[in-house]
Design a protein around this motif. Structure first.
Motif, mmCIF file in Angstrom:
data_model
loop_
_atom_site.group_PDB
_atom_site.id
_atom_site.type_symbol
_atom_site.label_atom_id
_atom_site.label_comp_id
_atom_site.label_asym_id
_atom_site.label_seq_id
_atom_site.Cartn_x
_atom_site.Cartn_y
_atom_site.Cartn_z
ATOM 1 N N VAL A 155 37.742 50.208 36.572
ATOM 2 C CA VAL A 155 36.608 49.694 37.348
ATOM 3 C C VAL A 155 36.979 49.426 38.797
ATOM 4 O O VAL A 155 36.156 49.583 39.700
ATOM 5 C CB VAL A 155 36.060 48.406 36.682
ATOM 6 C CG1 VAL A 155 34.894 47.839 37.490
ATOM 7 C CG2 VAL A 155 35.627 48.693 35.243
ATOM 8 N N ARG A 172 40.896 47.019 34.963
ATOM 9 C CA ARG A 172 40.942 47.084 36.431
ATOM 10 C C ARG A 172 41.263 48.495 36.912
ATOM 11 O O ARG A 172 40.767 48.933 37.961
ATOM 12 C CB ARG A 172 41.977 46.096 36.965
ATOM 13 C CG ARG A 172 41.477 44.648 36.990
ATOM 14 C CD ARG A 172 42.009 43.895 38.198
ATOM 15 N NE ARG A 172 41.383 42.587 38.273
ATOM 16 C CZ ARG A 172 41.989 41.436 37.996
ATOM 17 N NH1 ARG A 172 43.255 41.450 37.617
ATOM 18 N NH2 ARG A 172 41.353 40.295 38.112
ATOM 19 N N SER A 184 26.357 46.762 40.489
ATOM 20 C CA SER A 184 27.463 45.818 40.620
ATOM 21 C C SER A 184 28.456 45.996 39.478
ATOM 22 O O SER A 184 28.102 46.444 38.382
ATOM 23 C CB SER A 184 26.918 44.384 40.625
ATOM 24 O OG SER A 184 26.255 44.103 39.408
ATOM 25 N N ALA A 185 29.689 45.626 39.753
ATOM 26 C CA ALA A 185 30.738 45.721 38.735
ATOM 27 C C ALA A 185 30.473 44.698 37.644
ATOM 28 O O ALA A 185 29.908 43.626 37.896
ATOM 29 C CB ALA A 185 32.095 45.478 39.364
ATOM 30 N N LYS A 204 31.059 41.778 34.772
ATOM 31 C CA LYS A 204 31.876 40.584 34.604
ATOM 32 C C LYS A 204 32.235 40.495 33.129
ATOM 33 O O LYS A 204 31.356 40.519 32.267
ATOM 34 C CB LYS A 204 31.128 39.327 35.038
ATOM 35 C CG LYS A 204 31.965 38.047 34.861
ATOM 36 C CD LYS A 204 31.158 36.791 35.168
ATOM 37 C CE LYS A 204 30.932 36.651 36.653
ATOM 38 N NZ LYS A 204 30.288 35.331 36.970
ATOM 39 N N GLU A 220 36.940 45.249 42.134
ATOM 40 C CA GLU A 220 35.674 44.519 42.141
ATOM 41 C C GLU A 220 35.299 43.992 40.748
ATOM 42 O O GLU A 220 34.376 43.194 40.607
ATOM 43 C CB GLU A 220 34.540 45.396 42.679
ATOM 44 C CG GLU A 220 34.211 46.625 41.827
ATOM 45 C CD GLU A 220 35.024 47.846 42.213
ATOM 46 O OE1 GLU A 220 34.569 48.971 41.914
ATOM 47 O OE2 GLU A 220 36.109 47.685 42.801
ATOM 48 N N LEU A 221 36.017 44.435 39.718
ATOM 49 C CA LEU A 221 35.786 43.918 38.373
ATOM 50 C C LEU A 221 35.995 42.410 38.351
ATOM 51 O O LEU A 221 36.981 41.903 38.876
ATOM 52 C CB LEU A 221 36.748 44.575 37.380
ATOM 53 C CG LEU A 221 36.749 44.010 35.957
ATOM 54 C CD1 LEU A 221 35.450 44.351 35.243
ATOM 55 C CD2 LEU A 221 37.950 44.528 35.173
#
Length: 388
Positions: free
Chosen positions: A30, A27, A2-3, A5, A33-34
């Motif tokens: 990544v 962004r 997963s990206a 957070k 989805e970041l």
């Protein structure tokens, strides 16, 4: 996988700009989805980072103002930590604003010991209070520093440091048209134009706008056709606009969007000390610098500060390229005299502008974009965390 957070925390207008630049660079690397959350101002909000409170109230200068605002700052620190606990980010980037962000760093470390803590812009320990280097090293995992002279102070204390450079050295002036600015505001091409930049903190506006008004009164006697433009920074725009509207002479209000064009249009700038001095130098305009805080804070600062100057290109060049008038010296008489020296002598003004430009090269003008380097460093910290 997963990206990540990432939580960005900025407490002032300059930090909001850095946070927005970093968010955009992250962004690009990544993807959409970041996940970005945090505390910031309008520039970060435009990128979808909604702050739980208005950061304008955290723009504090001096010990006295800090003491008065202690309860409010303590509350906002708690709210920031609660946001971190709710969002559980992989990393928290704490941007500038030493007094606020060091408290947030310590509280998040206690609440979320596994989160990566990254400080973006360290305290200027080479100018005063060098012990802060150790304090920061004990509080965060990585530092994103603005200048090469920062790094050794923190690395000696064991804090990994990446020098990313100052975003002010990468301002894109290519679209700034001084002639178009003059036309838009009805200012004749040959009319002398003074650009006033009173600051981005409420306390700066309160202390400096009256001084600048009295300065301009004197200058208008000396320069009959003098035109005046005043920059209203985003976080204090309504305050600046209201104060300037009460001046007994006309002044053109300049928005953030046309700030760089105004810099290019001006013959001379009169500015409250800050990052904006580097931006003015980038525009090729000579300037005079002023600064005032409360008297008790100033008396304490004089005991702690070792740097000869407060303007970054003066420090880098080790000379007073742009004249500085601090505290009791920041009088309308002194400022009017200094502005007159430049306004009345174009050759002298050009020499100062040329010297400003020369020192910008020493400071890193033309180096890679700081936001891009900062984004790479943040992702490297995260990758190292996952690997370990």
């Amino acid at each position: 996988m997963s990206a990540p957070k990432i939580m960005l925390v900025a407490a002032e207008a300059s930090g909001d700009a850095l946070g927005a630049g970093l968010a955009e660079a992250l962004r690009r690397r990544v993807g959409d989805e970041l996940k970005l959350v945090g505390v910031g101002g309008p520039k970060m909000a435009a990128l979808g980072i909604q702050s739980p409170f208005d950061i304008a109230e955290l723009s504090i200068l001096g010990w006295i103002d800090g003491i008065k605002a202690y309860g409010r700052v303590k509350q906002r620190v708690a709210e920031t930590v609660e946001l971190a606990k709710a969002e559980k980010p992989d990393a928290v980037v704490l941007i500038d604003s030493w007094g606020f962000t060091i408290r947030v760093a310590k509280a998040i470390r206690e609440a979320l010991p596994d989160v990566a803590l990254i400080k973006y812009v360290g305290p200027q320990v080479w100018a005063s209070r060098p012990k802060r280097a150790k304090v920061l090293a004990n509080a965060v995992d990585h530092l994103l520093a603005l200048y090469p002279m920062d790094a050794p102070w923190f690395e000696r204390e064991g804090l990994e440091t990446t020098v990313v450079g100052s975003s002010a050295l990468h301002v894109d002036m290519s679209g700034a048209d001084g002639d178009a600015f003059r036309r838009a505001h009805g200012i004749a091409p040959a009319a002398p134009l003074l650009l006033v930049l009173p600051g981005s903190r409420p306390s700066e506006i309160e202390r400096m706008t009256g001084v600048y008004e009295q300065t301009i009164r004197r200058l208008k006697i000396r320069f009959e056709n003098l035109q005046v433009a005043v920059v209203a920074a985003g976080t204090v725009a309504s305050d600046v606009t209201g104060r300037v509207a009460a001046w007994p002479f006309r002044a053109h209000i300049v928005s953030e969007a046309e700030k760089y064009a105004a810099m290019k249009a001006a013959n001379v700038a009169l500015a409250t000390s800050g990052t904006v001095s580097t931006e003015i130098a980038m525009s090729g305009t000579p300037m005079v610098i002023a600064y005032k805080i409360d008297n008790l804070s100033y008396a304490l600062m004089k005991r702690l500060v070792t740097a000869k100057y407060i303007t970054m290109f003066n420090i880098a060049g080790d000379e007073e390229i742009a004249r500085e008038f601090i505290q009791h010296d920041a009088t309308p008489e002194n400022l009017a005299e200094a502005v007159t020296d430049l306004m009345a002598d174009p050759a002298k003004a050009q020499r100062q502008a040329d010297r400003q430009t020369e020192v910008l090269e020493l400071m890193g003008r033309g180096s890679p974009n700081p936001s891009e380097l900062a984004a790479d460093a943040v992702l490297r910290v995260l990758d190292a965390r996952k690997a370990s």
